[in-house]
Design a protein around this motif. Structure first.
Motif, PDB file in Angstrom:
ATOM      1  N   LEU A 140       0.846  -1.192   0.000  1.00  0.00           N
ATOM      2  CA  LEU A 140       0.000   0.000   0.000  1.00  0.00           C
ATOM      3  C   LEU A 140       0.879   1.239   0.000  1.00  0.00           C
ATOM      4  O   LEU A 140       1.795   1.359   0.818  1.00  0.00           O
ATOM      5  CB  LEU A 140      -0.919   0.000   1.219  1.00  0.00           C
ATOM      6  CG  LEU A 140      -1.994  -1.098   1.205  1.00  0.00           C
ATOM      7  CD1 LEU A 140      -2.333  -1.545   2.620  1.00  0.00           C
ATOM      8  CD2 LEU A 140      -3.246  -0.596   0.475  1.00  0.00           C
ATOM      9  N   THR A 141       0.603   2.162  -0.923  1.00  0.00           N
ATOM     10  CA  THR A 141       1.444   3.341  -1.102  1.00  0.00           C
ATOM     11  C   THR A 141       0.579   4.585  -1.242  1.00  0.00           C
ATOM     12  O   THR A 141      -0.250   4.667  -2.151  1.00  0.00           O
ATOM     13  CB  THR A 141       2.314   3.215  -2.371  1.00  0.00           C
ATOM     14  OG1 THR A 141       3.085   2.026  -2.295  1.00  0.00           O
ATOM     15  CG2 THR A 141       3.220   4.416  -2.525  1.00  0.00           C
ATOM     16  N   ARG A 142       0.777   5.546  -0.352  1.00  0.00           N
ATOM     17  CA  ARG A 142       0.126   6.842  -0.519  1.00  0.00           C
ATOM     18  C   ARG A 142       0.943   7.660  -1.495  1.00  0.00           C
ATOM     19  O   ARG A 142       2.125   7.946  -1.261  1.00  0.00           O
ATOM     20  CB  ARG A 142      -0.021   7.564   0.824  1.00  0.00           C
ATOM     21  CG  ARG A 142      -0.693   8.942   0.700  1.00  0.00           C
ATOM     22  CD  ARG A 142      -0.955   9.571   2.049  1.00  0.00           C
ATOM     23  NE  ARG A 142      -2.106   8.953   2.709  1.00  0.00           N
ATOM     24  CZ  ARG A 142      -3.366   9.325   2.533  1.00  0.00           C
ATOM     25  NH1 ARG A 142      -3.656  10.327   1.697  1.00  0.00           N
ATOM     26  NH2 ARG A 142      -4.343   8.738   3.180  1.00  0.00           N
ATOM     27  N   MET A 143       0.330   8.061  -2.607  1.00  0.00           N
ATOM     28  CA  MET A 143       1.023   8.749  -3.685  1.00  0.00           C
ATOM     29  C   MET A 143       1.124  10.251  -3.414  1.00  0.00           C
ATOM     30  O   MET A 143       0.532  10.765  -2.449  1.00  0.00           O
ATOM     31  CB  MET A 143       0.285   8.504  -5.006  1.00  0.00           C
ATOM     32  CG  MET A 143      -0.029   7.032  -5.280  1.00  0.00           C
ATOM     33  SD  MET A 143       1.425   6.043  -5.655  1.00  0.00           S
ATOM     34  CE  MET A 143       1.633   6.452  -7.394  1.00  0.00           C
ATOM     35  N   VAL A 144       1.837  10.969  -4.270  1.00  0.00           N
ATOM     36  CA  VAL A 144       2.022  12.401  -4.060  1.00  0.00           C
ATOM     37  C   VAL A 144       0.711  13.174  -4.171  1.00  0.00           C
ATOM     38  O   VAL A 144       0.583  14.261  -3.605  1.00  0.00           O
ATOM     39  CB  VAL A 144       3.063  12.982  -5.049  1.00  0.00           C
ATOM     40  CG1 VAL A 144       4.457  12.506  -4.700  1.00  0.00           C
ATOM     41  CG2 VAL A 144       2.709  12.661  -6.485  1.00  0.00           C
ATOM     42  N   ASP A 145      -0.275  12.626  -4.893  1.00  0.00           N
ATOM     43  CA  ASP A 145      -1.560  13.315  -5.024  1.00  0.00           C
ATOM     44  C   ASP A 145      -2.549  12.937  -3.919  1.00  0.00           C
ATOM     45  O   ASP A 145      -3.701  13.370  -3.936  1.00  0.00           O
ATOM     46  CB  ASP A 145      -2.190  13.036  -6.398  1.00  0.00           C
ATOM     47  CG  ASP A 145      -2.517  11.568  -6.618  1.00  0.00           C
ATOM     48  OD1 ASP A 145      -2.261  10.740  -5.711  1.00  0.00           O
ATOM     49  OD2 ASP A 145      -3.040  11.230  -7.707  1.00  0.00           O
ATOM     50  N   GLY A 146      -2.103  12.116  -2.948  1.00  0.00           N
ATOM     51  CA  GLY A 146      -2.965  11.721  -1.844  1.00  0.00           C
ATOM     52  C   GLY A 146      -3.713  10.431  -2.060  1.00  0.00           C
ATOM     53  O   GLY A 146      -4.289   9.883  -1.108  1.00  0.00           O
ATOM     54  N   SER A 147      -3.727   9.910  -3.285  1.00  0.00           N
ATOM     55  CA  SER A 147      -4.381   8.630  -3.534  1.00  0.00           C
ATOM     56  C   SER A 147      -3.538   7.512  -2.931  1.00  0.00           C
ATOM     57  O   SER A 147      -2.345   7.677  -2.698  1.00  0.00           O
ATOM     58  CB  SER A 147      -4.580   8.398  -5.034  1.00  0.00           C
ATOM     59  OG  SER A 147      -3.324   8.335  -5.695  1.00  0.00           O
ATOM     60  N   VAL A 148      -4.180   6.363  -2.662  1.00  0.00           N
ATOM     61  CA  VAL A 148      -3.473   5.222  -2.082  1.00  0.00           C
ATOM     62  C   VAL A 148      -3.558   4.059  -3.052  1.00  0.00           C
ATOM     63  O   VAL A 148      -4.640   3.534  -3.324  1.00  0.00           O
ATOM     64  CB  VAL A 148      -4.061   4.815  -0.718  1.00  0.00           C
ATOM     65  CG1 VAL A 148      -3.352   3.565  -0.185  1.00  0.00           C
ATOM     66  CG2 VAL A 148      -3.935   5.960   0.276  1.00  0.00           C
ATOM     67  N   HIS A 149      -2.411   3.681  -3.621  1.00  0.00           N
ATOM     68  CA  HIS A 149      -2.350   2.565  -4.559  1.00  0.00           C
ATOM     69  C   HIS A 149      -2.072   1.272  -3.819  1.00  0.00           C
ATOM     70  O   HIS A 149      -1.326   1.249  -2.829  1.00  0.00           O
ATOM     71  CB  HIS A 149      -1.275   2.819  -5.616  1.00  0.00           C
ATOM     72  CG  HIS A 149      -1.753   3.687  -6.738  1.00  0.00           C
ATOM     73  ND1 HIS A 149      -1.305   3.565  -8.029  1.00  0.00           N
ATOM     74  CD2 HIS A 149      -2.658   4.688  -6.768  1.00  0.00           C
ATOM     75  CE1 HIS A 149      -1.915   4.440  -8.800  1.00  0.00           C
ATOM     76  NE2 HIS A 149      -2.725   5.139  -8.055  1.00  0.00           N
ATOM     77  N   ALA A 150      -2.663   0.200  -4.329  1.00  0.00           N
ATOM     78  CA  ALA A 150      -2.513  -1.131  -3.738  1.00  0.00           C
ATOM     79  C   ALA A 150      -2.035  -2.086  -4.816  1.00  0.00           C
ATOM     80  O   ALA A 150      -2.638  -2.195  -5.874  1.00  0.00           O
ATOM     81  CB  ALA A 150      -3.847  -1.599  -3.167  1.00  0.00           C
ATOM     82  N   GLY A 151      -0.931  -2.767  -4.555  1.00  0.00           N
ATOM     83  CA  GLY A 151      -0.372  -3.698  -5.519  1.00  0.00           C
ATOM     84  C   GLY A 151       1.126  -3.452  -5.629  1.00  0.00           C
ATOM     85  O   GLY A 151       1.714  -2.794  -4.763  1.00  0.00           O
ATOM     86  N   PRO A 152       1.765  -3.971  -6.661  1.00  0.00           N
ATOM     87  CA  PRO A 152       1.176  -4.799  -7.709  1.00  0.00           C
ATOM     88  C   PRO A 152       1.403  -6.283  -7.442  1.00  0.00           C
ATOM     89  O   PRO A 152       2.258  -6.666  -6.663  1.00  0.00           O
ATOM     90  CB  PRO A 152       1.988  -4.384  -8.939  1.00  0.00           C
ATOM     91  CG  PRO A 152       3.375  -4.143  -8.371  1.00  0.00           C
ATOM     92  CD  PRO A 152       3.152  -3.578  -6.984  1.00  0.00           C
ATOM     93  N   ASN A 153       0.566  -7.092  -8.115  1.00  0.00           N
ATOM     94  CA  ASN A 153       0.898  -8.515  -8.210  1.00  0.00           C
ATOM     95  C   ASN A 153       1.797  -8.682  -9.437  1.00  0.00           C
ATOM     96  O   ASN A 153       2.250  -7.696 -10.013  1.00  0.00           O
ATOM     97  CB  ASN A 153      -0.369  -9.365  -8.302  1.00  0.00           C
ATOM     98  CG  ASN A 153      -1.128  -9.085  -9.587  1.00  0.00           C
ATOM     99  OD1 ASN A 153      -0.965  -8.041 -10.214  1.00  0.00           O
ATOM    100  ND2 ASN A 153      -1.956 -10.015  -9.997  1.00  0.00           N
ATOM    101  N   ALA A 154       2.090  -9.904  -9.836  1.00  0.00           N
ATOM    102  CA  ALA A 154       2.995 -10.105 -10.974  1.00  0.00           C
ATOM    103  C   ALA A 154       2.529 -11.305 -11.781  1.00  0.00           C
ATOM    104  O   ALA A 154       2.577 -12.433 -11.302  1.00  0.00           O
ATOM    105  CB  ALA A 154       4.426 -10.317 -10.493  1.00  0.00           C
ATOM    106  N   VAL A 155       2.045 -11.056 -13.014  1.00  0.00           N
ATOM    107  CA  VAL A 155       1.634 -12.134 -13.906  1.00  0.00           C
ATOM    108  C   VAL A 155       2.312 -11.947 -15.254  1.00  0.00           C
ATOM    109  O   VAL A 155       2.632 -10.822 -15.655  1.00  0.00           O
ATOM    110  CB  VAL A 155       0.099 -12.180 -14.092  1.00  0.00           C
ATOM    111  CG1 VAL A 155      -0.587 -12.501 -12.780  1.00  0.00           C
ATOM    112  CG2 VAL A 155      -0.432 -10.871 -14.667  1.00  0.00           C
TER     113      VAL A 155
END
Length: 395
Positions: free
Chosen positions: A254-269
């Motif tokens: 989980l990563t809070r980005m510079v714009d305040g959004s929170v990204h989740a991932g990544p998996n790897a396929v």
């Protein structure tokens, strides 16, 4: 001296910029097949300025990432590019993970990083919603807008008099004792020195130049979600699991980005195209290139169970959410919204080994340099990779 840099991602642009700084009288040309800079790996990553925790002490990744985390922050400060040094938590959610966590802590200390072990209570001072039995706090990890870094580098290159060619796909390379001719869809470019930073196509460009790469690029798609806006409060900064040391992938985090959004991932396929950002993106030539490679089959035989787990998580939002809930139990599938995917250019040897360090090959007495493996943390390390390459090129 005439330098031709193939690839307009962050590594190629940083290298070209370094060359203009060290050789202001040289002719520097950057060739990019897309119409924009940083269109692929750079523009589709998680935006993390890595500290250098995971990498073998003394490796290129370890040394260039540690230096890069500092130089990237300084570059962002100098050019007013959005960034933050947030620190991050790497957490063990099960006692069985503690030996790996402690080994990672020792590796981070060996790399000279500001890290310390924290218990559950202290971890929750950083991340109130986190679940762990123990964790590592890494003070020097941050986030940045790497797309904006590319735009800034391109502007600096233009100001320095470099030639920037977008929409120019490389179709062939001819090398002689006197010069190197790079054929593109926008015309030929003649130079004395070639630097290949083509990312997802770096091995193909190397073969065009008459080089036999020691590994082949296999594309792995990393799929992301992001938290709904009303659930972003669950994460303050960056929360990572303890990684499996057999793989270069760090696990969903989980990563809070510079714009305040929170990204989740990544998996790897495994991606079905070198630029396969969705399951529906299939290029037969890329598929044939991958499945016809002995290294991929050797990797698959060795790690079939891991691959199946990643595919299942890719196809199931519920499984994806369950992986995140091990870190932050409050996260549910209803909290997740699909986000743009990325593709990692992972070099694999013919024996099926994942190349776990940057792979930079020099040929022709330094007249050709090929960057054949530069996935994460290449964005963090880009300014230092540029220094490393420039130091090996003729003036």
């Amino acid at each position: 001296m005439r330098y031709v840099v193939i690839g307009g991602g962050i590594v190629g642009l940083a290298t070209a910029h370094r060359l203009t700084q060290e050789h202001p009288d040289a002719q520097v040309t950057v060739v990019e097949k897309e119409q924009t800079w940083g269109a692929h790996q750079t523009g589709h990553n998680s935006g993390v300025i890595h500290a250098g925790v995971y990498y073998k002490p003394g490796s290129l990744k370890a040394t260039l990432c540690k230096a890069g985390s500092a130089s990237m922050v300084a570059f962002c400060q100098e050019h007013d590019i959005p960034h933050r040094v947030t620190g991050k938590l790497i957490v063990a959610t099960d006692p069985a993970e503690l030996p790996r966590l402690h080994a990672l802590h020792e590796r981070a200390k060996a790399n000279g990083l500001p890290v310390r072990l924290v218990g559950p209570a202290e971890a929750r001072e950083y991340e109130p919603e986190v679940a762990c039995v123990e964790g590592i706090h890494v003070a020097s990890t941050g986030i940045a807008d790497f797309g904006a870094v590319c735009v800034t580098l391109a502007a600096l290159l233009e100001k320095s008099g470099a030639t920037l060619r977008t929409g120019a796909r490389v179709t062939g390379i001819r090398s002689s004792n006197r010069e190197i001719v790079v054929r593109t869809t926008a015309g030929d470019i003649v130079g004395d020195v070639l630097v290949n930073c083509a990312g997802l196509h770096a091995d193909r460009v190397a073969r065009m130049a008459g080089i036999r790469p020691p590994a082949r690029i296999i594309p792995f798609r990393g799929e992301y979600y992001e938290l709904r806006e009303d659930r972003r409060h669950l994460v303050n900064g960056l929360i990572y699991p303890v990684p499996d040391p057999q793989f270069p992938f760090l696990g969903v985090h989980l990563t809070r980005m510079v714009d305040g959004s929170v990204h989740a991932g990544p998996n790897a396929v495994l991606a079905m195209a070198r630029e396969g950002y969705t399951w529906g993106r299939i290029r037969p030539g890329d598929v044939a290139d991958a499945v016809g490679y002995s290294g991929l089959w050797a990797l698959a035989r060795r790690h079939l169970r891991y691959g199946i787990t990643e595919v299942r998580r890719s196809l199931s939002k519920r499984r994806f959410a369950a992986s995140l809930a091990r870190l932050v139990p409050a996260v549910t599938a209803d909290d997740l919204v699909p986000a743009a995917a990325g593709v990692r250019a992972q070099a694999i040897t013919p024996k099926g080994d994942l190349v776990d360090d940057f792979l930079i090959v020099e040929e022709g007495g330094g007249r050709q340099v090929h960057v054949l493996n530069a996935p994460s943390p290449a964005a963090t390390s880009s300014l230092e990779i540029a220094k490393y390459i420039a130091a090996r090129l003729p003036a």
